[in-house]
Design an enzyme around this catalytic site. Structure first.
Site, PDB file in Angstrom:
ATOM      1  N   SER A 131       0.806  -1.205   0.000  1.00 51.13           N
ATOM      2  CA  SER A 131       0.000   0.000   0.000  1.00 51.13           C
ATOM      3  C   SER A 131       0.847   1.266   0.000  1.00 51.13           C
ATOM      4  O   SER A 131       1.699   1.408  -0.869  1.00 51.13           O
ATOM      5  CB  SER A 131      -0.960  -0.060   1.194  1.00 51.13           C
ATOM      6  N   LYS A 189       4.171   1.996  -2.516  1.00 48.47           N
ATOM      7  CA  LYS A 189       4.608   3.201  -3.236  1.00 48.47           C
ATOM      8  C   LYS A 189       6.071   3.458  -2.838  1.00 48.47           C
ATOM      9  O   LYS A 189       6.928   3.769  -3.663  1.00 48.47           O
ATOM     10  CB  LYS A 189       3.766   4.425  -2.847  1.00 48.47           C
ATOM     11  N   TRP A 243     -10.130   0.542  -4.740  1.00 52.86           N
ATOM     12  CA  TRP A 243      -9.542   1.847  -4.401  1.00 52.86           C
ATOM     13  C   TRP A 243      -8.159   1.966  -5.063  1.00 52.86           C
ATOM     14  O   TRP A 243      -7.796   3.010  -5.590  1.00 52.86           O
ATOM     15  CB  TRP A 243      -9.466   1.965  -2.879  1.00 52.86           C
ATOM     16  N   HIS A 299      -7.618  -5.760   0.360  1.00 55.78           N
ATOM     17  CA  HIS A 299      -6.392  -4.965   0.475  1.00 55.78           C
ATOM     18  C   HIS A 299      -5.630  -5.488   1.690  1.00 55.78           C
ATOM     19  O   HIS A 299      -6.047  -5.255   2.837  1.00 55.78           O
ATOM     20  CB  HIS A 299      -6.833  -3.508   0.683  1.00 55.78           C
TER      21      HIS A 299
HETATM   22  C1  GTR Z   1      -5.345   4.326   1.787  1.00 53.08           C
HETATM   23  C2  GTR Z   1      -4.745   5.223   0.754  1.00 53.08           C
HETATM   24  C3  GTR Z   1      -4.046   4.399  -0.272  1.00 53.08           C
HETATM   25  C4  GTR Z   1      -3.203   3.301   0.335  1.00 53.08           C
HETATM   26  C5  GTR Z   1      -3.704   2.827   1.696  1.00 53.08           C
HETATM   27  C6  GTR Z   1      -2.717   2.175   2.640  1.00 53.08           C
HETATM   28  O1  GTR Z   1      -6.185   4.939   2.667  1.00 53.08           O
HETATM   29  O2  GTR Z   1      -5.773   5.955   0.221  1.00 53.08           O
HETATM   30  O3  GTR Z   1      -3.316   5.203  -1.149  1.00 53.08           O
HETATM   31  O4  GTR Z   1      -1.878   3.589   0.322  1.00 53.08           O
HETATM   32  O5  GTR Z   1      -4.262   3.799   2.445  1.00 53.08           O
HETATM   33  O6  GTR Z   1      -1.551   2.563   2.720  1.00 53.08           O
HETATM   34  O7  GTR Z   1      -3.167   1.274   3.364  1.00 53.08           O
END
Ligand code: GTR
Length: 344
Positions: A186, A190, A277, A326
């Protein structure tokens, strides 16, 4: 079909040099990475001698960095190297927590498969919030103030921390120094891509479910957009990035550049079916676009969007779409090991 989709996006062409691509991504999105330390020392303490049945004792190592501005900055990492006298490929996992093993990190399975495992907790580098007064941010910014629009955001600081872990890894005889893979989930996916993109010492960089401003093409992306991410997490980026809110088509770059900077090394992008997302289709498209930056066999995929259960491991860019949420799951790690094993 994929080629037409990519053509319709009108993506900015990758510059003629790596340096120009890095300069653009740093200046316009993440901010410039902090300077390298002048020197680094460390303290090493064994905290769980019987970790992995004693096959890979767990160490806590504190890295102390002397910074060019005269200040110093220290942070802990966790290290488990199979203790069989051989040198091993390694994973450097940038994690949300400092627990080892962890929900997101099957340490024993990784060690049993012959990997050394290095973990750094992102909060130990700098906190995941808008406060720039503590941790590495406090060392860099007077009164916690980011004065320039290109001053680094937190993602660039976490990447800097991971690169310091690499400095340490290169001193370790139990690791094959040319086989270090950086991974994250997540926001930390990045970070893993940025880490590997800007530091050619890494063999491979792995993004797990990183989505917007990570592995996903920004143009026409579903789910999270530049506007939503900049409004919720402005501190992840440099201030210049905010000008692309609702203005993606004017970005002079897109995220396939970040993946393409791994060429001619390896990159891996993992998606999860329910993670709309992050947008699996845009992550897959980024691999298609980035794959062109390898001389040959960059990304090998059927000519269609990904389906649940797909894993593409033949090219220099790996990809899979697993079922579920996720999450950084064991199934993701197993895919990464399968991919890396194929590469020798
Ligand atoms: C979310 C964010 C994403 C992602 C995620 C995470 O809320 O919008 O870009 O990186 O968090 O890091 O779990």
């Amino acid at each position: 079909m994929l080629k037409e989709k990519i053509a319709a996006l009108n993506l900015p062409v990758f510059p003629s040099t790596r340096e120009e691509a890095i300069e653009m991504l740093c200046r316009e999105e993440y901010g410039y990475l902090p300077p390298k330390p002048i020197s680094m020392t460390w303290e090493d303490e064994i905290i769980v001698p019987r970790f992995c049945a004693g096959k890979a004792p767990l160490h806590k190592v504190t890295l102390n960095c002397a910074m060019p501005n005269g200040k110093s900055f220290s942070f802990p990492i966790y290290v488990a190297i199979p203790a069989d006298g051989k040198a091993h490929p390694a994973f450097l996992h940038i994690n949300f927590r400092d627990s080892v093993p962890d929900l997101y990190q099957p340490s024993e399975e990784l060690c049993d498969n012959g990997y050394a495992v290095f973990t750094v907790c992102y909060n130990d580098i700098t906190k995941d919030d808008n406060d720039f007064t503590s941790g590495l941010a406090g060392v860099l910014f007077e009164n916690g103030e980011r004065k320039n629009d290109t001053d680094c955001g937190k993602i660039a600081m976490w990447a800097w921390g991971a690169q310091r872990v690499m400095d340490y890894i290169l001193t370790q005889p139990g690791v094959i120094h040319e086989r270090v893979t950086v991974a994250g989930h997540s926001r930390l996916g990045k970070t893993a891509l940025l880490t590997g993109a800007t530091d050619t010492r890494f063999y491979c960089a792995i993004s797990n479910d990183s989505g917007c401003s990570g592995a996903a093409i920004t143009r026409e992306k579903q789910g999270e957009t530049v506007k939503s991410i900049c409004e919720e997490f402005p501190f992840w980026f440099c201030k210049n990035y905010y000008k692309y809110k609702d203005n993606e088509h004017n970005m002079p770059f897109d995220q396939h550049w970040l993946i393409g900077l791994l060429a001619p090394r390896y990159a891996y992008v993992a998606s999860a079916s329910n993670d709309l997302w992050a947008d699996p289709a845009s992550e897959h498209l980024a691999c298609v676009a980035a794959g062109e930056l390898w001389e040959k066999d960059g990304f090998i995929t059927p000519d269609r969007p990904p389906r649940i259960g797909d894993s593409f491991h033949e090219g220099k860019v790996g990809y899979h779409l697993r079922a579920g949420e996720h999450f950084f799951s064991r199934e993701d790690w197993l895919n990464f090991m399968t991919f890396l094993r194929k590469k020798g």
